[in-house]
Design an enzyme around this catalytic site. Structure first.
Site, PDB file in Angstrom:
ATOM      1  N   LYS A   1      29.895  37.861  19.341  1.00 55.80           N
ATOM      2  CA  LYS A   1      28.543  37.433  18.964  1.00 55.80           C
ATOM      3  C   LYS A   1      28.255  36.138  19.695  1.00 55.80           C
ATOM      4  O   LYS A   1      29.155  35.311  19.858  1.00 55.80           O
ATOM      5  CB  LYS A   1      28.466  37.157  17.463  1.00 55.80           C
ATOM      6  CG  LYS A   1      28.645  38.377  16.610  1.00 55.80           C
ATOM      7  CD  LYS A   1      28.220  38.066  15.173  1.00 55.80           C
ATOM      8  CE  LYS A   1      28.656  39.189  14.260  1.00 55.80           C
ATOM      9  NZ  LYS A   1      29.470  38.806  13.155  1.00 55.80           N
TER      10      LYS A   1
ATOM     11  N   ARG B  23      37.936  42.833   0.122  1.00 56.48           N
ATOM     12  CA  ARG B  23      39.156  42.094  -0.253  1.00 56.48           C
ATOM     13  C   ARG B  23      39.206  41.880  -1.763  1.00 56.48           C
ATOM     14  O   ARG B  23      38.178  41.627  -2.394  1.00 56.48           O
ATOM     15  CB  ARG B  23      39.188  40.723   0.426  1.00 56.48           C
ATOM     16  CG  ARG B  23      39.290  40.774   1.928  1.00 56.48           C
ATOM     17  CD  ARG B  23      39.577  39.379   2.486  1.00 56.48           C
ATOM     18  NE  ARG B  23      39.333  39.333   3.907  1.00 56.48           N
ATOM     19  CZ  ARG B  23      38.418  38.559   4.503  1.00 56.48           C
ATOM     20  NH1 ARG B  23      37.683  37.724   3.776  1.00 56.48           N
ATOM     21  NH2 ARG B  23      38.263  38.579   5.802  1.00 56.48           N
TER      22      ARG B  23
ATOM     23  N   ARG C 192      24.019  45.161  -1.272  1.00 56.05           N
ATOM     24  CA  ARG C 192      22.668  45.684  -1.411  1.00 56.05           C
ATOM     25  C   ARG C 192      22.697  47.154  -1.844  1.00 56.05           C
ATOM     26  O   ARG C 192      21.976  47.560  -2.745  1.00 56.05           O
ATOM     27  CB  ARG C 192      21.929  45.548  -0.076  1.00 56.05           C
ATOM     28  CG  ARG C 192      20.458  45.569  -0.234  1.00 56.05           C
ATOM     29  CD  ARG C 192      19.747  45.241   1.039  1.00 56.05           C
ATOM     30  NE  ARG C 192      20.669  44.940   2.143  1.00 56.05           N
ATOM     31  CZ  ARG C 192      20.304  44.429   3.289  1.00 56.05           C
ATOM     32  NH1 ARG C 192      19.051  44.144   3.485  1.00 56.05           N
ATOM     33  NH2 ARG C 192      21.167  44.205   4.244  1.00 56.05           N
TER      34      ARG C 192
ATOM     35  N   ASP D  77      29.040  47.111   0.471  1.00 55.78           N
ATOM     36  CA  ASP D  77      27.777  46.425   0.733  1.00 55.78           C
ATOM     37  C   ASP D  77      27.021  46.168  -0.579  1.00 55.78           C
ATOM     38  O   ASP D  77      26.642  47.099  -1.276  1.00 55.78           O
ATOM     39  CB  ASP D  77      26.939  47.318   1.670  1.00 55.78           C
ATOM     40  CG  ASP D  77      25.726  46.592   2.182  1.00 55.78           C
ATOM     41  OD1 ASP D  77      25.737  46.188   3.351  1.00 55.78           O
ATOM     42  OD2 ASP D  77      24.752  46.414   1.404  1.00 55.78           O
TER      43      ASP D  77
ATOM     44  N   ARG E 108      33.906  29.536  17.881  1.00 56.10           N
ATOM     45  CA  ARG E 108      34.357  29.567  16.493  1.00 56.10           C
ATOM     46  C   ARG E 108      35.817  30.011  16.495  1.00 56.10           C
ATOM     47  O   ARG E 108      36.160  31.052  17.054  1.00 56.10           O
ATOM     48  CB  ARG E 108      33.528  30.558  15.698  1.00 56.10           C
ATOM     49  CG  ARG E 108      34.086  30.722  14.323  1.00 56.10           C
ATOM     50  CD  ARG E 108      33.354  31.766  13.542  1.00 56.10           C
ATOM     51  NE  ARG E 108      33.948  31.853  12.229  1.00 56.10           N
ATOM     52  CZ  ARG E 108      34.126  32.995  11.573  1.00 56.10           C
ATOM     53  NH1 ARG E 108      33.765  34.125  12.109  1.00 56.10           N
ATOM     54  NH2 ARG E 108      34.677  32.986  10.386  1.00 56.10           N
TER      55      ARG E 108
ATOM     56  N   GLY F 238      25.001  36.073   2.948  1.00 55.09           N
ATOM     57  CA  GLY F 238      24.059  37.189   2.805  1.00 55.09           C
ATOM     58  C   GLY F 238      23.690  37.496   1.360  1.00 55.09           C
ATOM     59  O   GLY F 238      22.519  37.714   1.036  1.00 55.09           O
TER      60      GLY F 238
ATOM     61  N   GLY G  65      29.187  36.366   1.212  1.00 60.02           N
ATOM     62  CA  GLY G  65      28.783  37.355   2.216  1.00 60.02           C
ATOM     63  C   GLY G  65      29.756  38.509   2.109  1.00 60.02           C
ATOM     64  O   GLY G  65      30.238  38.814   1.011  1.00 60.02           O
TER      65      GLY G  65
END
Ligand code: ADP
Length: 414
Positions: A14, A249, A293, A291, A98, A340, A218
């Protein structure tokens, strides 16, 4: 100064290209010039690139390794930006990487030189899942850009170097710490550090007075207790597996489970560790998804019992950590949500703080509902003794600014 921020994963790269300098940073006016991802490195890769104010571009092309991925990114930046103000390839002034694990050696961001590379090689067995890829990215960028472009390493662990001994030592035989550096390191440090900095800016509070609990929620999730602007405890440990319930996890478990599950299921300890890292957490409990959401949608639309259970366990664990850190800090001014889930889910925030009225934390339902999609602000009721805030994280900005300051030889006080 144009800083290329690189985040190398096992099969992805990224990047963001950020223009920053001391004045832009002081005014929070750094410019994001471009961003993108090279996904599925090692095969037919998917490239997604976007320059500021332009439509996103997607393409598929074979990308053999991280070096080729860096070359693709630079090629794209050069082609996409020629003729417009940000110029071409020559205008990358520095690269900020990073790096997940800095071990005990790296306590702050550093400019990369041969000695730093040697010390980074020593951290490889502390973070075998992450550091090798980060290091590969540094070598790749060095080779492609040449020695004239300075490179900095910014560590996920560095913000937690202020943890006191009583917080970072495990209650296991002390020689294991001496011999193998077995201790809690903590991760997500750049995110917790950014959020603590923004909290200072938003409240006008001096660094020394900042006493807060930050929750980065997140796919990975961690809590951090911050006093005097410094991290004094955090929920991830020797690896990012400890602490809160995460997407896949487990977070905290009884360590005796590893042997027990291995014996019962005919697995090795390494197999069980893989289960704890990749098949547990929200995914493991719900049996549906990692996820949040999607999990919330399942719970809402189909009243799925295990989806609801996974959400409840997630919130309960986070609430326990807030309570523990309020005790560790002797009280705090605010709980800050980021990541997130923390930035986007009023329902989860409410689920977490439900029961903290006792500490003086009362949400303002309307502010909580509205604080989504990158908005930043307070969500507690006016006059609450313990406040709640939502502050979207921005690790890339901090990496860019650290890199810029190192290149210019300016001390950072974040
Ligand atoms: P990473 O740790 O990979 O950077 P993010 O910080 O992007 O991950 O967080 C990803 C998580 O945030 C996912 O579980 C996703 O479902 C969750 N998320 C994103 N938007 C929402 C939303 N509107 N409501 C609930 N969860 C959300």
């Amino acid at each position: 100064m144009n800083v290329l921020v690189l985040n190398n994963g096992s099969s992805s790269l990224k990047f963001q290209l950020i223009r920053t300098d001391p004045d832009l940073a002081a005014r929070d006016a750094d410019e994001r010039l471009a961003r993108g991802v090279v996904d599925r490195i090692g095969g037919q890769a998917l490239l997604t690139f976007q320059a500021a104010g332009r439509p996103a571009r997607r393409e598929t092309t074979p990308v053999r390794d991280h070096r080729t991925a860096v070359e693709e990114v630079l090629r794209w930046i050069a082609s996409e930006t020629s003729g417009v103000p940000i110029g071409g390839l020559r205008e990358i002034d520095a690269v900020g990487h990073r790096v997940v694990h800095g071990g005990e050696y790296f306590r702050r961001s550093v400019l990369v030189d041969d000695e730093v590379l040697r010390n980074l090689e020593d951290t490889l067995d502390l973070a075998p899942l992450h550091n090798p890829h980060n290091l590969r990215g540094i070598y790749a960028a060095r080779e492609v850009l040449g020695p004239g472009v300075p490179q900095a390493a910014v560590f996920d662990t560095a913000f937690h170097h202020t943890l006191p001994e009583h917080a970072y030592l495990y209650a296991i035989p002390y020689p294991l710490y001496r011999r193998h550096r077995v201790r809690r390191y903590g991760f997500h440090g750049t995110s917790h550090r950014y959020v603590a900095y923004r909290y200072r800016v938003l409240t006008g509070m001096p660094r020394e007075k900042v006493r807060i609990v930050t929750l980065h929620l997140g796919n990975g999730a961690s809590a951090c207790a911050i006093a005097g602007g410094n991290s004094v405890d955090t929920s991830m440990g020797f690896t990012p597996l400890e602490g809160l319930v995460m997407g896949t996890r487990s977070g905290d478990i009884d360590p005796a489970l590893v042997d027990y599950i291995a014996a019962k299921e005919g697995l090795t300890a390494a197999d069980v560790e893989l289960i704890l890292n990749k098949q547990s957490g929200l995914l493991g409990i719900s049996g549906l998804t990692h996820d949040m959401r999607d999990l919330l949608a399942e719970a809402r639309e189909h009243d799925d019992r295990r989806a609801r259970l996974a959400i409840d366990i997630f919130c309960y664990r986070a609430r326990k950590y807030i309570g523990a850190y309020l005790a560790a800090l002797g009280g705090a001014d605010a709980v800050v949500f980021t990541g997130g889930i923390g930035e986007n889910s009023p329902e989860i925030r409410e689920g977490i703080v439900d029961g903290l009225q006792w500490f003086g934390l009362e949400l303002d339902p309307e502010s909580n509902r509205q604080m989504v999609g990158g908005r930043e602000g307070r969500i507690s009721a006016p006059g609450a003794r313990l406040e709640a805030w939502v502050i979207p994280t921005d690790e890339e900005i901090l990496i860019a600014r650290d890199t810029m300051r190192l290149v210019l030889g300016i001390e950072s006080r974040y």
